[in-house]
Scaffold this active site. Structure first.
Site, PDB file in Angstrom:
ATOM      1  N   GLY A 343     118.781  12.300  30.821  1.00  0.00           N
ATOM      2  CA  GLY A 343     117.638  11.813  30.063  1.00  0.00           C
ATOM      3  C   GLY A 343     117.793  12.120  28.589  1.00  0.00           C
ATOM      4  O   GLY A 343     118.774  12.731  28.159  1.00  0.00           O
ATOM      5  N   VAL A 348     119.660  16.317  34.715  1.00  0.00           N
ATOM      6  CA  VAL A 348     119.003  16.689  35.966  1.00  0.00           C
ATOM      7  C   VAL A 348     120.070  16.940  37.023  1.00  0.00           C
ATOM      8  O   VAL A 348     120.969  16.114  37.215  1.00  0.00           O
ATOM      9  CB  VAL A 348     118.024  15.593  36.436  1.00  0.00           C
ATOM     10  CG1 VAL A 348     117.329  16.019  37.721  1.00  0.00           C
ATOM     11  CG2 VAL A 348     116.999  15.289  35.354  1.00  0.00           C
ATOM     12  N   ASP A 461     104.066   7.967  28.683  1.00  0.00           N
ATOM     13  CA  ASP A 461     105.450   7.493  28.839  1.00  0.00           C
ATOM     14  C   ASP A 461     105.650   6.918  30.245  1.00  0.00           C
ATOM     15  O   ASP A 461     106.635   7.229  30.922  1.00  0.00           O
ATOM     16  CB  ASP A 461     106.440   8.626  28.574  1.00  0.00           C
ATOM     17  CG  ASP A 461     107.844   8.095  28.248  1.00  0.00           C
ATOM     18  OD1 ASP A 461     107.952   6.907  27.868  1.00  0.00           O
ATOM     19  OD2 ASP A 461     108.820   8.857  28.378  1.00  0.00           O
TER      20      ASP A 461
END
Length: 645
Positions: A343, A348, A461
């Site tokens: 990201g 992650v 978002d």
């Protein structure tokens, strides 16, 4: 004995007296602020930013507006109190380091003690105050004179009258649990209490008075006017004739901040000398032993960003989310072996807890992310509990090493299913009916954020990448790094800069001429997500070419298809599938209306999704354009809008 004669040690002992002599006096010592006295009231120390009009000069005070304390005589005891709204509140304690104050209803805690069946007072409005409710609080909703109590609420016998009941419930329920349906009441009162007291007195039917007596915790922040004054080592105050004043340590007052004088210069020199001595001591300390992680850590300079997080983590530590060490993070991810995704603010990794549960570990890239993003995520998602919100299981904060531990979502993000560009028969395409169910789940999650939490949460978002799917394809809203918390009593949220992802950002986030930022801003992003789910492609397709960018804002394309008699999409094969596609499209177009008050709220969106296709009307066609890239673009867009919008 030779170690005692070590020249480094000798230098260390020679420098120690210099260090202690050069240390400045504590800045909060009232000796240096003659106009800002401190005093004791009933065992509670009252000092800046709080003040007492009985002790301080009648023409001015030293402290924040609204922070006036009173000290009343009650039998043989002095009782500190503060006025919030129109009522007095008993001050139980003040923590000046953590900047929080514990208060309770004055009547219940002082006058009506012991408590039998006290009346319930409505919560206070803190919208214009420097005070905020802390994360250790939660709201209770009292309903009086009802024709019954739903299953999730508790009946209060002492308030009951013939044929009517009174009830109370904790306001952390889902939308379904807070729907009173057939139960009608004449009055509802929402008040704030400490979470811990609900655990101490779980039987609200008879012990709610004890919970109210325990009060609630408030936090304070520095006001805008005070920033400059406090940065100059002054104390904020107010003169009833001239208005805001800055009180300086030499006893003088200024209009904005304390100017540098000889006394301040001497103090700065003492501070500089103390810091220099400390640095030398640390250097000598490190030369006496091999360079280690502890030694390096002692020489590290904590940034304001790190200090803010440290304070937040200290305050947050009393809640249920677990704090992990960085060594724990490495162990659960097998030294970051399996990467799940990348990201804008980090990577992650797949991990496993000691009990065998799979987790997703988001390791933040501190060169890009700031401390506020970390705080936003932990503060917002850490207080949620809903089937359509991803669960935060823990976090790690070791200064530059920061990580967030989430429940593992085996099907990944929604993005790969709606942008797969594969035929309908492929297993990778989950079908329009399943997409409709996912859309409904996302809406329920947003409704919980907007109405079900103690404090409203704006996600800001919403996009396919931030919607995760579990093994049953149940959607869960994730990534709260840009989230904004605000009071349930506020309708508009103040923002200093735009936040979000191009293609999903509501117009008002960029320019206040469209309206104020509110829960309708999330509705806009949700609408773009709906249209993207139906269309199966990104809502902004950027063409390539030298010196030019061709952007097609695809709601314009799908709006034209909506008015055709044939199936809306080439991929749908049945009338049922076409109805799902048309319903999602029409609702999506309602959600992306350019003016916020023309959009439905998210609970209205849920009603539309669950309602019949025949009840839906096609909304007026909005002006479609790319999200503005500059102020000039925004202005020209506004000038071209017809008056009807």
């Amino acid at each position: 004995m030779t170690a005692l004669l070590n020249p480094h040690l000798l230098s260390l002992f020679l420098l120690l007296p210099l260090f202690f002599i050069s240390l400045p006096a504590q800045s909060n010592n009232s000796t240096f602020y003659p106009n800002c006295p401190s005093y004791d009231c009933g065992g509670v120390t009252i000092r800046y930013p709080f003040w007492n009009n009985e002790i301080e000069p009648t023409t001015q005070f030293c402290g924040y507006e609204g922070f006036q304390m009173n000290c009343y005589n009650n039998a043989s005891q002095r009782i500190p109190s503060i006025t919030l709204g129109d009522h007095y509140y008993y001050v139980r304690s003040i923590n000046y380091e953590l900047k929080n104050i514990l208060v309770a209803d004055y009547d219940i805690s002082v006058i009506l003690n012991p408590i039998n069946c006290p009346r319930v007072r409505s919560g206070i409005n803190l919208q214009t105050s420097p005070l905020n409710f802390s994360m250790s609080t939660i709201d209770l909703s009292f309903h009086f004179s009802c024709n019954g109590c739903p299953s999730f609420a508790t009946e209060i016998p002492c308030f009951g009258i013939i044929g009517r009941k009174s009830c109370v419930h904790i306001m952390n329920m889902s939308r379904e649990e807070t729907d009173w349906g057939e139960y009608s009441c004449t009055q509802e009162v929402v008040t704030t209490v400490l979470r811990d007291n609900i655990n101490r007195f779980p039987d609200l039917s008879t012990e709610f008075g004890r919970v109210l007596e325990g009060g609630f915790e408030l936090e304070w922040r520095t006001t805008d006017d005070c920033n400059k004054c406090e940065e100059s080592n002054g104390r904020c105050g107010h003169d009833y004739t001239t208005g805001f004043i800055c009180l300086c340590s030499d006893g003088t007052t200024r209009k904005d901040h304390c100017k540098g004088d000889d006394q301040n210069l001497r103090r700065k020199l003492r501070i500089g000398s103390a810091l220099l001595s400390l640095v030398i001591i640390l250097i000598i300390y490190c030369t006496l032993k091999p360079l280690s992680s502890n030694c390096v850590a002692s020489l590290k300079h904590k940034t304001k960003d790190e200090k803010d997080i440290e304070i937040f983590v200290t305050q947050y530590g009393s809640l249920s989310t677990k704090r992990y060490k960085y060594s724990d993070i490495k162990k659960m991810t097998n030294s970051f072996k399996v990467k799940l995704g990348q990201g804008g603010f980090g990577q992650v990794f797949k991990g496993k807890l000691p009990d065998g549960r799979l987790v997703a570990v988001k390791v933040l890239n501190t060169s890009k992310a700031n401390g506020q993003e970390f705080i936003n995520e932990v503060a917002s998602i850490g207080r949620t509990s809903h089937v359509n919100i991803v669960t935060l299981l823990g976090f790690c904060f070791n200064y530059q090493k920061r990580a967030l531990v989430y429940e593992y979502m085996p099907n990944g993000s929604l993005e790969k299913f709606i942008h797969s560009h594969v035929p309908m028969e492929s297993s990778e395409n989950i079908g329009i009916k399943k997409l409709y169910e996912i859309a409904l789940g996302i809406a329920c999650g947003l409704d919980y954020l907007h109405r079900g939490c103690k404090d409203r949460i704006l996600h800001l978002d919403i996009k396919p990448h931030n919607i995760l799917l579990d093994e049953e394809f149940c959607p869960k809203i994730a990534d709260f790094g840009l989230a904004k918390l605000y009071s349930r009593k506020e309708s508009i949220v103040s923002m200093f800069e735009a936040r979000g992802t191009i293609g999903y950002i509501a117009p008002e986030v960029y320019n206040k001429n469209f309206g104020g930022v509110s829960h309708k801003s999330d509705v806009y992003s949700y609408g773009m997500l709906l249209l993207e789910m139906v269309g199966g492609r990104k809502n902004v397709d950027a063409g390539v070419g030298s010196g030019r960018t061709s952007e097609i804002y695809f709601p314009d394309w799908i709006y034209k298809r909506l008015h055709k008699e044939e199936f809306l999409l080439d991929s749908v094969k049945t009338t049922e599938e076409n109805d799902y596609a048309r319903k999602m499209t029409i609702i999506g177009l309602w959600c992306i209306q350019p003016v916020p008050n023309q959009r439905p709220s998210i609970d209205e969106v849920i009603e539309m999704l669950e309602g019949s296709m025949e009840a839906l009307k096609v909304p007026p066609k909005p002006i479609f354009s790319s999200p503005p890239r500059s102020v000039a673009t925004i202005s020209s867009t506004l000038e071209s809008m017809p008056e009807s919008t």
